[in-house]
Design a protein around this motif. Structure first.
Motif, PDB file in Angstrom:
ATOM      1  N   GLN A 203      39.395  37.121  27.247  1.00  0.00           N
ATOM      2  CA  GLN A 203      39.797  38.313  26.555  1.00  0.00           C
ATOM      3  C   GLN A 203      39.450  39.884  28.438  1.00  0.00           C
ATOM      4  OE1 GLN A 203      38.309  40.276  23.088  1.00  0.00           O
ATOM      5  NE2 GLN A 203      37.727  38.313  22.539  1.00  0.00           N
ATOM      6  N   ALA A 204      38.398  39.092  29.097  1.00  0.00           N
ATOM      7  CA  ALA A 204      38.502  40.307  30.092  1.00  0.00           C
ATOM      8  C   ALA A 204      39.578  39.802  30.923  1.00  0.00           C
ATOM      9  CB  ALA A 204      37.218  40.151  30.551  1.00  0.00           C
ATOM     10  N   LEU A 205      40.132  38.506  31.082  1.00  0.00           N
ATOM     11  CA  LEU A 205      41.137  38.103  31.751  1.00  0.00           C
ATOM     12  C   LEU A 205      42.439  38.744  31.504  1.00  0.00           C
ATOM     13  CD1 LEU A 205      40.322  34.784  33.036  1.00  0.00           C
ATOM     14  CD2 LEU A 205      40.061  36.297  34.527  1.00  0.00           C
ATOM     15  N   ALA A 206      42.511  38.759  30.624  1.00  0.00           N
ATOM     16  CA  ALA A 206      43.672  40.114  29.599  1.00  0.00           C
ATOM     17  C   ALA A 206      43.693  41.285  29.853  1.00  0.00           C
ATOM     18  CB  ALA A 206      44.213  40.013  28.545  1.00  0.00           C
ATOM     19  N   ARG A 207      42.325  41.790  29.402  1.00  0.00           N
ATOM     20  CA  ARG A 207      42.344  43.894  29.825  1.00  0.00           C
ATOM     21  C   ARG A 207      43.155  43.917  30.916  1.00  0.00           C
ATOM     22  NH1 ARG A 207      37.263  43.240  29.369  1.00  0.00           N
ATOM     23  NH2 ARG A 207      37.126  43.131  26.766  1.00  0.00           N
ATOM     24  N   TYR A 208      41.778  43.017  32.505  1.00  0.00           N
ATOM     25  CA  TYR A 208      42.351  43.547  33.746  1.00  0.00           C
ATOM     26  C   TYR A 208      43.724  43.176  34.349  1.00  0.00           C
ATOM     27  CZ  TYR A 208      37.425  45.134  32.970  1.00  0.00           C
ATOM     28  OH  TYR A 208      36.278  44.943  31.941  1.00  0.00           O
ATOM     29  N   GLY A 209      43.860  41.870  33.564  1.00  0.00           N
ATOM     30  CA  GLY A 209      45.810  41.155  34.038  1.00  0.00           C
ATOM     31  C   GLY A 209      45.666  40.711  35.475  1.00  0.00           C
ATOM     32  N   ILE A 210      44.130  40.366  35.406  1.00  0.00           N
ATOM     33  CA  ILE A 210      43.994  38.910  36.146  1.00  0.00           C
ATOM     34  C   ILE A 210      44.144  37.916  36.046  1.00  0.00           C
ATOM     35  CG2 ILE A 210      42.827  40.766  37.991  1.00  0.00           C
ATOM     36  CD1 ILE A 210      39.814  40.271  36.360  1.00  0.00           C
ATOM     37  N   GLY A 211      44.956  37.322  35.188  1.00  0.00           N
ATOM     38  CA  GLY A 211      45.103  35.909  34.811  1.00  0.00           C
ATOM     39  C   GLY A 211      45.141  35.439  36.281  1.00  0.00           C
ATOM     40  N   ASN A 212      44.185  34.620  36.780  1.00  0.00           N
ATOM     41  CA  ASN A 212      44.291  33.769  37.459  1.00  0.00           C
ATOM     42  C   ASN A 212      45.386  32.093  37.262  1.00  0.00           C
ATOM     43  OD1 ASN A 212      43.537  30.755  39.787  1.00  0.00           O
ATOM     44  ND2 ASN A 212      43.983  33.048  40.864  1.00  0.00           N
ATOM     45  N   PRO A 213      46.734  31.374  37.937  1.00  0.00           N
ATOM     46  CA  PRO A 213      46.651  30.187  36.556  1.00  0.00           C
ATOM     47  C   PRO A 213      45.549  29.611  36.652  1.00  0.00           C
ATOM     48  CG  PRO A 213      48.431  30.947  37.505  1.00  0.00           C
ATOM     49  CD  PRO A 213      47.031  31.901  38.129  1.00  0.00           C
ATOM     50  N   THR A 214      44.860  29.194  37.859  1.00  0.00           N
ATOM     51  CA  THR A 214      44.150  28.254  38.158  1.00  0.00           C
ATOM     52  C   THR A 214      42.860  27.920  37.550  1.00  0.00           C
ATOM     53  OG1 THR A 214      44.545  27.636  39.737  1.00  0.00           O
ATOM     54  CG2 THR A 214      42.601  26.970  39.611  1.00  0.00           C
ATOM     55  N   VAL A 215      42.087  30.067  37.164  1.00  0.00           N
ATOM     56  CA  VAL A 215      41.022  30.024  36.150  1.00  0.00           C
ATOM     57  C   VAL A 215      41.721  29.550  35.002  1.00  0.00           C
ATOM     58  CG1 VAL A 215      39.570  31.479  35.345  1.00  0.00           C
ATOM     59  CG2 VAL A 215      40.327  31.671  37.769  1.00  0.00           C
ATOM     60  N   LEU A 216      42.882  30.174  34.247  1.00  0.00           N
ATOM     61  CA  LEU A 216      43.134  30.108  32.714  1.00  0.00           C
ATOM     62  C   LEU A 216      43.082  28.362  32.362  1.00  0.00           C
ATOM     63  CD1 LEU A 216      45.973  32.279  32.090  1.00  0.00           C
ATOM     64  CD2 LEU A 216      43.411  32.595  31.692  1.00  0.00           C
ATOM     65  N   ALA A 217      43.583  27.864  33.597  1.00  0.00           N
ATOM     66  CA  ALA A 217      44.141  26.162  33.271  1.00  0.00           C
ATOM     67  C   ALA A 217      41.979  25.527  33.177  1.00  0.00           C
ATOM     68  CB  ALA A 217      44.558  25.202  34.085  1.00  0.00           C
ATOM     69  N   HIS A 218      41.219  25.981  33.763  1.00  0.00           N
ATOM     70  CA  HIS A 218      40.323  25.472  33.402  1.00  0.00           C
ATOM     71  C   HIS A 218      39.173  25.850  32.278  1.00  0.00           C
ATOM     72  CE1 HIS A 218      40.754  23.972  38.000  1.00  0.00           C
ATOM     73  NE2 HIS A 218      39.552  23.529  37.518  1.00  0.00           N
ATOM     74  N   VAL A 219      39.205  27.177  32.465  1.00  0.00           N
ATOM     75  CA  VAL A 219      38.822  27.779  31.034  1.00  0.00           C
ATOM     76  C   VAL A 219      39.534  27.303  29.549  1.00  0.00           C
ATOM     77  CG1 VAL A 219      38.534  29.466  29.666  1.00  0.00           C
ATOM     78  CG2 VAL A 219      37.843  29.765  31.840  1.00  0.00           C
ATOM     79  N   VAL A 220      41.195  27.129  29.966  1.00  0.00           N
ATOM     80  CA  VAL A 220      41.383  26.762  28.393  1.00  0.00           C
ATOM     81  C   VAL A 220      41.324  24.741  28.509  1.00  0.00           C
ATOM     82  CG1 VAL A 220      43.837  24.881  27.235  1.00  0.00           C
ATOM     83  CG2 VAL A 220      43.320  28.277  28.888  1.00  0.00           C
ATOM     84  N   ARG A 221      41.194  24.108  29.402  1.00  0.00           N
ATOM     85  CA  ARG A 221      40.512  22.742  29.319  1.00  0.00           C
ATOM     86  C   ARG A 221      39.305  22.967  28.694  1.00  0.00           C
ATOM     87  NH1 ARG A 221      40.286  20.122  34.662  1.00  0.00           N
ATOM     88  NH2 ARG A 221      42.429  20.586  34.276  1.00  0.00           N
ATOM     89  N   THR A 222      37.909  23.615  29.288  1.00  0.00           N
ATOM     90  CA  THR A 222      36.868  23.638  28.200  1.00  0.00           C
ATOM     91  C   THR A 222      36.859  23.935  26.767  1.00  0.00           C
ATOM     92  OG1 THR A 222      35.943  24.118  30.691  1.00  0.00           O
ATOM     93  CG2 THR A 222      34.607  24.665  28.648  1.00  0.00           C
ATOM     94  N   MET A 223      37.530  25.551  26.707  1.00  0.00           N
ATOM     95  CA  MET A 223      38.207  25.423  25.478  1.00  0.00           C
ATOM     96  C   MET A 223      38.905  24.344  24.285  1.00  0.00           C
ATOM     97  SD  MET A 223      40.452  29.299  24.370  1.00  0.00           S
ATOM     98  CE  MET A 223      40.924  29.209  22.901  1.00  0.00           C
ATOM     99  N   GLN A 224      39.422  23.547  24.771  1.00  0.00           N
ATOM    100  CA  GLN A 224      40.040  21.808  23.960  1.00  0.00           C
ATOM    101  C   GLN A 224      38.969  21.174  23.758  1.00  0.00           C
ATOM    102  OE1 GLN A 224      43.381  20.655  26.810  1.00  0.00           O
ATOM    103  NE2 GLN A 224      44.888  22.896  25.320  1.00  0.00           N
ATOM    104  N   GLN A 225      37.636  21.193  25.087  1.00  0.00           N
ATOM    105  CA  GLN A 225      36.942  20.232  24.669  1.00  0.00           C
ATOM    106  C   GLN A 225      35.996  20.876  23.573  1.00  0.00           C
ATOM    107  OE1 GLN A 225      35.442  20.117  28.304  1.00  0.00           O
ATOM    108  NE2 GLN A 225      36.911  18.289  29.570  1.00  0.00           N
ATOM    109  N   GLN A 226      35.560  22.131  24.025  1.00  0.00           N
ATOM    110  CA  GLN A 226      34.314  22.971  22.480  1.00  0.00           C
ATOM    111  C   GLN A 226      35.327  23.564  21.456  1.00  0.00           C
ATOM    112  OE1 GLN A 226      31.875  25.628  24.441  1.00  0.00           O
ATOM    113  NE2 GLN A 226      31.542  23.782  26.590  1.00  0.00           N
ATOM    114  N   LEU A 227      36.452  23.233  20.861  1.00  0.00           N
ATOM    115  CA  LEU A 227      36.987  23.678  19.721  1.00  0.00           C
ATOM    116  C   LEU A 227      37.008  23.765  18.787  1.00  0.00           C
ATOM    117  CD1 LEU A 227      40.082  25.523  19.840  1.00  0.00           C
ATOM    118  CD2 LEU A 227      41.063  22.999  18.850  1.00  0.00           C
ATOM    119  N   ARG A 228      35.746  23.007  18.698  1.00  0.00           N
ATOM    120  CA  ARG A 228      34.889  22.827  16.670  1.00  0.00           C
ATOM    121  C   ARG A 228      33.673  23.621  16.941  1.00  0.00           C
ATOM    122  NH1 ARG A 228      38.543  20.685  13.523  1.00  0.00           N
ATOM    123  NH2 ARG A 228      38.862  18.449  14.352  1.00  0.00           N
ATOM    124  N   GLU A 229      33.501  24.149  17.906  1.00  0.00           N
ATOM    125  CA  GLU A 229      33.183  25.079  17.946  1.00  0.00           C
ATOM    126  C   GLU A 229      32.998  26.395  17.778  1.00  0.00           C
ATOM    127  OE1 GLU A 229      29.175  24.523  18.862  1.00  0.00           O
ATOM    128  OE2 GLU A 229      29.942  21.958  18.050  1.00  0.00           O
TER     129      GLU A 229
END
Length: 459
Positions: A203-229
């Motif tokens: 949400q912070a990356l979206a709010r400030y418009g600083i969605g770096n593709p590399t950063v998003l890729a790592h965050v989304v990957r971790t999100m998929q691993q912890q999706l049950r949480e």
């Protein structure tokens, strides 16, 4: 004999006590006692000491107050160049909350810029937040502190990263070196973030418009691993932020949809209601998940049949107000709530028990009347008993059984007894004819003594 300074101190204490007892203003001698030369010394003649009291200082309410304030401000300004990291933070927070002179902000800025490399990173962030809160613009200070923070990002927690993003974006300043280090910190910390932290980071990356593709890729990957949480609220925030950045591919959206459906079907009723109350407060959300949560909440309440069903809510009348505001009240909900009220009015009127109040019963009766359900037996019985028991303050005529402990030698810790009526009282045991024939009554036999012992006397 006491020395003159000791005599002065004792006289000041006695005069202060007398002033407090008599209801007047206590004498204040401490401004004159800082140096012994400022106070007249006691004269000793003939073994007796005579003390001349110094003149009273001016009252603090008139001409003395500006002098004190000016002296305090001068003292603060004089102490700023020697302050350490924590002192600078405390002074900046106090100045932001209570207001301060521009000279103090200038002195703070100069000291923080000179001491930036030696400040704790949390103190530096707090100082920048204080400048932002007070609306004090100082771009050189932010650039200097940002340069110092860029060397300490390895110690940051996720909250500190988001705080640094927020304070620099609020001032419209983006130091390149600092932002690169912050992106690396997000990539490193994303592997150990909780579900809530991952959602807040997106949400912070979206709010400030600083969605770096590399950063998003790592965050989304971790999100998929912890999706049950991920709870439903975190899923809504993450999906809304990814949708705002146009970084949610169909494969990821299918995973989020499946987790949202599982979450809605397995969470308790109270969490469904809390989700609906929290959705309007989210900056980023996903409307299909909100509708899914609402549909599940309404569907479950339509299957309510008893007071136990309504007892799933922490506050049933809070749920009633929510359904009323959304225009979702239905008969099943009101019938179950009437059953819950009927059970509740028989509970003790204590804080540890949940029972309806007078205002709540009146509101429930009004809603039932609107839907033509004012003649429900459960509602009428609940109202009648509530009035008869004076809202639970009068004890019932036939009290419930008491459970108590009675100590004895055999059971020193106490043995539990429950006083209650015999459930078999008034019932006659009847046996079928076949079983009655099978029962044998033992014949009266002659009492015989034991071998070697005299027999029992006979009547």
């Amino acid at each position: 004999m006491l020395p003159p300074r000791r005599l002065l101190l004792r006289a000041a204490a006695v005069a202060g006590r007398r002033g407090a007892v008599q209801g007047g203003r206590p004498l204040r001698f401490w401004p004159q006692l800082r140096r012994l030369g400022d106070v007249p010394a006691a004269s000793v003649t003939g073994g007796a000491a005579s003390l001349e009291a110094p003149p009273m200082p001016p009252a603090l309410g008139t001409a003395f107050a500006p002098a004190v304030a000016a002296h305090a401000g001068a003292a603060n300004l004089a102490d700023v160049p020697e302050m350490k990291s924590s002192d600078l933070r405390r002074l900046a927070e106090a100045a932001a909350s209570e207001g301060a002179d521009p000279a103090l902000w200038a002195a703070l800025s100069q000291r923080c810029a000179a001491h930036a490399d030696h400040m704790n990173y949390w103190d530096a962030v707090a100082v920048l937040q204080a400048f932002t809160k007070a609306n004090v613009k100082n771009e050189p200070l932010f650039m200097r502190v940002g340069e110092a923070l860029s060397t300490k990002t390895s110690k940051f927690a996720p909250k500190h990263v988001l705080d640094v993003f927020a304070v620099f974006e609020e001032n419209g300043i983006r130091p390149r070196a600092l932002y690169v280090e912050l992106f690396h910190a997000v990539i490193r910390l994303s592997r150990s973030m909780y579900a809530e932290e991952l959602s807040l980071t997106l949400q912070a990356l979206a709010r400030y418009g600083i969605g770096n593709p590399t950063v998003l890729a790592h965050v989304v990957r971790t999100m998929q691993q912890q999706l049950r949480e991920f709870r439903l609220r975190y899923l809504c925030g993450a999906a809304g932020a990814l949708g705002a950045m146009q970084a949610c591919p169909p494969a990821l959206l299918e995973l989020l949809d499946s987790q949202a459906k599982l979450e809605v079907e397995t969470v308790p009723m109270q969490e469904l209601l809390e989700n609906m109350q929290a959705f309007p407060l989210l900056e980023y959300s996903w409307l299909p998940y909100e509708k899914l949560n609402l549909d599940e909440l309404v569907a479950r309440t339509k299957s309510f049949q008893s007071a136990a069903d309504m007892d799933q809510f922490a506050d049933p009348f809070e749920a009633l107000r929510f359904f009323q505001a959304r225009g979702l009240l239905h008969e099943e909900f009101l019938k179950s709530l009437c059953q819950w009220c009927l059970v509740g009015v028989h509970r003790p009127n204590v804080r540890s028990e949940r029972r309806p109040t007078t205002r709540q019963l009146i509101a429930l009766y009004d809603h039932c009347q609107e839907l033509g359900m004012g003649d429900l037996d459960a509602l009428q019985d609940a109202l009648q008993y509530f009035v008869e028991s004076a809202g639970g303050h009068w004890q019932p005529i036939m009290p419930q059984p008491l459970a108590y402990r009675q100590r004895s030698r055999k059971h020193p810790m106490g043995r539990r007894y429950v006083r209650t009526d015999d459930p078999m009282e008034g019932m006659q045991a009847t046996l079928p004819a076949a079983e009655a024939m099978a029962v044998r009554v033992p014949r009266a036999s002659k009492e015989e003594g034991l071998p070697g012992l005299p027999g029992l006397p006979s009547d």
